[in-house]
Design a protein around this motif. Structure first.
Motif, short mmCIF file in Angstrom:
data_model
loop_
_atom_site.label_atom_id
_atom_site.label_comp_id
_atom_site.label_asym_id
_atom_site.label_seq_id
_atom_site.Cartn_x
_atom_site.Cartn_y
_atom_site.Cartn_z
N UNK A 74 11.87 8.98 52.71
CA UNK A 74 11.35 7.97 53.65
C UNK A 74 10.04 8.43 54.27
N UNK A 75 9.99 9.71 54.63
CA UNK A 75 8.78 10.24 55.26
C UNK A 75 7.59 10.22 54.30
N UNK A 76 7.81 10.62 53.06
CA UNK A 76 6.70 10.69 52.12
C UNK A 76 6.23 9.28 51.74
N UNK A 77 7.15 8.33 51.68
CA UNK A 77 6.74 6.94 51.44
C UNK A 77 5.92 6.41 52.61
N UNK A 78 6.30 6.80 53.83
CA UNK A 78 5.52 6.41 55.00
C UNK A 78 4.12 7.02 54.95
N UNK A 79 4.04 8.28 54.52
CA UNK A 79 2.74 8.94 54.40
C UNK A 79 1.83 8.21 53.42
N UNK A 80 2.43 7.55 52.42
CA UNK A 80 1.65 6.79 51.44
C UNK A 80 1.48 5.32 51.85
N UNK A 81 1.92 4.98 53.05
CA UNK A 81 1.77 3.62 53.54
C UNK A 81 2.64 2.61 52.83
N UNK A 82 3.78 3.05 52.32
CA UNK A 82 4.62 2.17 51.50
C UNK A 82 5.93 1.74 52.15
N UNK A 83 6.23 2.29 53.31
CA UNK A 83 7.55 2.02 53.90
C UNK A 83 7.82 0.53 54.04
N UNK A 84 6.86 -0.22 54.55
CA UNK A 84 7.08 -1.65 54.79
C UNK A 84 7.27 -2.44 53.51
N UNK A 85 6.82 -1.87 52.38
CA UNK A 85 6.94 -2.57 51.11
C UNK A 85 8.29 -2.33 50.43
N UNK A 86 9.08 -1.40 50.96
CA UNK A 86 10.33 -1.02 50.31
C UNK A 86 11.48 -1.83 50.91
N UNK A 87 12.04 -2.70 50.11
CA UNK A 87 13.21 -3.49 50.51
C UNK A 87 14.43 -3.16 49.67
N UNK A 88 14.20 -2.52 48.53
CA UNK A 88 15.31 -2.17 47.64
C UNK A 88 14.97 -0.87 46.92
N UNK A 89 16.00 -0.07 46.64
CA UNK A 89 15.79 1.22 45.98
C UNK A 89 16.85 1.41 44.89
N UNK A 90 16.44 2.12 43.85
CA UNK A 90 17.39 2.62 42.86
C UNK A 90 17.47 4.12 43.04
N UNK A 91 18.67 4.62 43.31
CA UNK A 91 18.89 6.05 43.46
C UNK A 91 19.46 6.58 42.15
N UNK A 92 18.76 7.52 41.54
CA UNK A 92 19.19 8.09 40.27
C UNK A 92 19.70 9.49 40.54
N UNK A 93 20.93 9.76 40.07
CA UNK A 93 21.59 11.02 40.36
C UNK A 93 22.45 11.43 39.17
N UNK A 94 23.12 12.57 39.30
CA UNK A 94 24.17 12.93 38.36
C UNK A 94 25.27 11.88 38.46
N UNK A 95 26.01 11.63 37.38
CA UNK A 95 27.01 10.55 37.43
C UNK A 95 28.00 10.69 38.57
N UNK A 96 28.48 11.90 38.81
CA UNK A 96 29.51 12.10 39.83
C UNK A 96 28.94 12.15 41.25
N UNK A 97 27.65 12.02 41.38
CA UNK A 97 27.00 12.05 42.69
C UNK A 97 26.70 10.65 43.22
N UNK A 98 27.01 9.61 42.46
CA UNK A 98 26.62 8.27 42.86
C UNK A 98 27.24 7.85 44.19
N UNK A 99 28.55 7.99 44.31
CA UNK A 99 29.22 7.49 45.52
C UNK A 99 28.72 8.22 46.77
#
Length: 222
Positions: free
Chosen positions: A112-137
């Protein structure tokens, strides 16, 4: 010596936890893909694949090192993920690097902080989180707590349990991690790091049997 085999007697319990920790969200377009650093380069592979298929226009790779990753990724998890994604055809300028996080809560907060540094926070309404399969939940629960205003999709390289163990090359390590991630589903809300989630009786029973079988190296202190 690591091996991809493990006792047949524990397989039903391992499968129960494997299925519980995956959310089976269908992939769909979102505003950003967040690749969570780990020992598993498949996270970077899948993030690159989703980007190249048009699922999101930018990527954040987040992660420093853990004791289990420093030998494999000496320059940091996020740095190696970025290099791997570029090798697979992702443009360098589509990737934002977050190289400081050392746990999943920091992954989300620092992203979140690095996206704010790039001026992108307000543009983010949805995210895809990519992880190991057992880390999803666990990742979903943390993100819903730390960034509740965004819509969340969780995704992982689509492998079944046996194929995943083959890619890692160490069944005991995968099972230990799976048991540890399951415990964190109820432990992290106690610390205020994640939302609470239902833990069915069969999941708790499988967790307990695997702990009693000795798969304990990733458990949090009691």
């Amino acid at each position: 010596m690591p091996t991809t085999t493990y006792p047949a007697a524990v397989r039903p319990d391992v499968e129960t936890l494997w299925q519980y920790n995956q959310l089976n969200h269908p992939d769909r377009p979102t505003d950003v893909g967040i690749g969570l650093g780990s020992h598993d380069l498949g996270v970077a592979t899948h993030t690159a694949n989703l980007f190249l298929s048009g699922m999101f226009p930018r990527i954040v790779f987040t992660g420093a090192n853990a004791p289990t990753t420093v030998a494999r990724f000496p320059r940091g998890e996020a740095v190696h993920y970025r290099e791997h994604a570029i090798e697979r055809g992702v443009p360098a300028d589509a990737i934002i690097l977050e190289p400081q996080a050392t746990n999943t809560t920091e992954n989300i907060q620092f992203t979140r902080n690095v996206l704010a540094d790039h001026g992108l926070t307000d543009a983010i309404r949805s995210v895809t989180v990519i992880s190991r399969p057992y880390q999803q939940r666990r990742s979903y629960a943390i993100l819903r707590k730390q960034w509740p205003e965004v819509d969340v999709i969780c995704s992982s390289l689509p492998l079944d349990l046996d194929d995943y163990i083959e890619t890692i090359g160490d069944a005991e390590r995968v099972i230990d991690m799976l048991v540890g991630d399951t415990q964190r589903i109820w432990k992290y809300p106690e610390q205020g790091w994640a939302i609470e989630q239902d833990v069915p009786d069969d999941v708790m029973d499988s967790f307990t049997r695997l702990v009693n079988a000795g798969y304990t190296s990733r458990l949090l202190p009691a």
